[in-house]
Scaffold this active site. Sequence first.
Site, short mmCIF file in Angstrom:
data_model
loop_
_atom_site.label_atom_id
_atom_site.label_comp_id
_atom_site.label_asym_id
_atom_site.label_seq_id
_atom_site.Cartn_x
_atom_site.Cartn_y
_atom_site.Cartn_z
N MET A 95 0.80 -1.40 0.01
CA MET A 95 -0.01 0.01 0.10
C MET A 95 0.83 1.14 -0.07
O MET A 95 0.22 2.39 0.30
CB MET A 95 -1.01 0.06 1.10
CG MET A 95 -2.06 -1.22 1.13
SD MET A 95 -2.99 -1.29 -0.28
CE MET A 95 -4.17 0.09 0.25
N ILE A 97 3.73 4.26 -1.84
CA ILE A 97 4.18 4.43 -3.28
C ILE A 97 5.43 4.40 -3.25
O ILE A 97 6.23 5.52 -2.58
CB ILE A 97 2.92 5.78 -3.74
CG1 ILE A 97 2.01 5.17 -4.01
CG2 ILE A 97 3.92 6.05 -5.44
CD1 ILE A 97 0.96 6.41 -4.30
N HIS A 114 -2.89 -5.63 -9.45
CA HIS A 114 -4.04 -4.69 -9.36
C HIS A 114 -5.42 -5.35 -9.33
O HIS A 114 -5.70 -5.98 -10.68
CB HIS A 114 -3.76 -3.51 -9.96
CG HIS A 114 -4.66 -2.36 -9.97
ND1 HIS A 114 -4.69 -1.57 -8.76
CD2 HIS A 114 -5.73 -1.86 -10.46
CE1 HIS A 114 -5.56 -0.64 -8.81
NE2 HIS A 114 -6.36 -0.96 -9.68
N ASP A 150 -0.13 2.60 -11.11
CA ASP A 150 -0.78 1.50 -11.81
C ASP A 150 -1.08 1.67 -13.28
O ASP A 150 -1.80 1.47 -14.01
CB ASP A 150 -2.42 1.36 -11.17
CG ASP A 150 -2.37 1.11 -9.73
OD1 ASP A 150 -1.38 0.44 -9.40
OD2 ASP A 150 -3.09 1.55 -9.17
C1 GRF Z 1 -5.31 -7.78 -3.86
O1 GRF Z 1 -6.52 -7.70 -4.28
C2 GRF Z 1 -4.34 -6.76 -4.80
O2 GRF Z 1 -4.59 -6.95 -6.05
C3 GRF Z 1 -4.62 -5.48 -3.98
O3 GRF Z 1 -4.75 -5.81 -2.70
C4 GRF Z 1 -5.00 -7.19 -2.55
C5 GRF Z 1 -4.16 -7.80 -1.41
O4 GRF Z 1 -4.67 -9.19 -1.21
N1 GRF Z 1 -3.69 -4.62 -4.33
P1 GRF Z 1 -3.57 -9.93 -0.61
O5 GRF Z 1 -2.77 -9.22 0.80
O6 GRF Z 1 -2.47 -10.56 -1.47
O7 GRF Z 1 -4.38 -11.11 0.10
#
Ligand code: GRF
Length: 193
Positions: A95, A97, A114, A150
């Site tokens: 999460m 950048i 994503h 992204d």
């Molecule tokens: C996933 O949907 C990914 O694409 C998004 O955040 C979620 C993370 O899931 N960026 P996890 O931590 O891999 O279970």
Amino acid sequence: MVQSTGYSKIRTAVFISGTGSNLKSLIKFSKTKKSPISIDLIVSSNSKAKGLNFAKIYKIKKKVFNFRNKNSNENNLLSLLKINNIELICLAGFMKILSKNFIQKFKGNILNIHPSLLPKYKGLNTHERALSSREKYSGCTVHFVNSKLDSGKIILQKKVKISKNETSVSLAKKILTQEHKLYPKAILKIVNF
Ligand code: GRF
């Protein structure tokens, strides 16, 4: 793109912030014979991330950086990646950048997953936005990371049908299942092993 010599697997770091279900699927994939990668380091931006448990379970090195001091954290992280001979970074629910400088240093060797059909719905709350736009389909994308959020070159996408009574929770679940299959496929696509 990162090249494998065919003798040893590509040393890979996975960056997470939360549950780490994509991390788990990548670890499982890495242990298969056909996998060109090994997972050698887990980096988390959150000390409480559930995904950090996989470091213990699978005996993989882990490190937490909270990125409050982005510059110094990134410099320390770059040293850590170097010491561990990391050649590829997979962002998986990460999460934070990363700075332009960091991305430059790892040019072409950072991937992200994503939960939307990019270029649609970059950023957060993708499922809510897809539903309120009355999309018939959504999905997930694996792409190279560049300095724009992204927006790097797309490697692979998987389309998912949105059903009549879909909620953001059910859609997230449906897409996440596909993410777990798509990330390994995308890695196989870009690496010659
Ligand atoms: C996933 O949907 C990914 O694409 C998004 O955040 C979620 C993370 O899931 N960026 P996890 O931590 O891999 O279970």
